[in-house]
Design a protein around this motif. Structure first.
Motif, PDB file in Angstrom:
ATOM      1  N   LEU A  93       1.780   6.948  -6.638  1.00 14.51           N
ATOM      2  CA  LEU A  93       0.783   7.953  -7.030  1.00 14.51           C
ATOM      3  C   LEU A  93       1.243   9.382  -6.746  1.00 14.51           C
ATOM      4  N   PHE A  94       1.900   9.596  -5.616  1.00 14.79           N
ATOM      5  CA  PHE A  94       2.128  10.954  -5.142  1.00 14.79           C
ATOM      6  C   PHE A  94       3.584  11.429  -5.138  1.00 14.79           C
ATOM      7  N   VAL A 139       0.843  -1.202   0.000  1.00  9.72           N
ATOM      8  CA  VAL A 139       0.000   0.000   0.000  1.00  9.72           C
ATOM      9  C   VAL A 139       0.873   1.245   0.000  1.00  9.72           C
ATOM     10  N   THR A 140       1.944   1.221   0.798  1.00 14.48           N
ATOM     11  CA  THR A 140       2.870   2.355   0.833  1.00 14.48           C
ATOM     12  C   THR A 140       3.523   2.573  -0.528  1.00 14.48           C
ATOM     13  N   ASN A 190       8.294   5.594 -10.296  1.00 16.01           N
ATOM     14  CA  ASN A 190       7.582   5.113 -11.475  1.00 16.01           C
ATOM     15  C   ASN A 190       7.618   3.600 -11.556  1.00 16.01           C
ATOM     16  N   TRP A 191       6.800   2.942 -10.742  1.00 14.44           N
ATOM     17  CA  TRP A 191       6.701   1.492 -10.806  1.00 14.44           C
ATOM     18  C   TRP A 191       5.653   1.109 -11.837  1.00 14.44           C
ATOM     19  N   SER A 192       5.962   0.088 -12.607  1.00 14.40           N
ATOM     20  CA  SER A 192       4.984  -0.459 -13.546  1.00 14.40           C
ATOM     21  C   SER A 192       4.203  -1.576 -12.849  1.00 14.40           C
TER      22      SER A 192
END
Length: 96
Positions: free
Chosen positions: A27-28, A20-21, A33-35
């Protein structure tokens, strides 16, 4: 004293919170930049580690041997994660 079910819940809650982290960071946070494949690999590594640690904790071994095996499992996780991130061993699937 915690019950076996509570121990299992705690063991699997840690990778869930880490995922979740990572998702919120993706997102923020600028530059994170994970795919989708990065998330899948991270989930397999984290939840696989939690699964094996749960197996070790449920075994009938001594406390010292459980701690030693858990340490080795976490060490392997760290080395694989580092290899995938920056490629310290120079394998073909190493990062950067």
């Amino acid at each position: 004293m915690t019950l076996e079910k509570q121990k299992t819940t705690i063991i699997f809650a840690v990778p869930a919170l880490l995922m979740v982290t990572a998702f919120l960071g993706n997102l923020f946070v600028e530059g994170w930049n994970w795919s989708l494949s990065d998330f899948i690999i991270a989930a397999v590594l984290l939840f696989g580690t939690a699964f094996f640690i749960n197996l070790v904790i449920r075994s009938r071994k001594t406390l010292i041997s459980k701690l030693l095996v858990c340490f080795v499992i976490l060490l392997v996780l760290a080395l694989v994660w580092i290899e995938l991130a920056v490629g310290i061993f120079g394998t073909p699937f190493g990062g950067s």
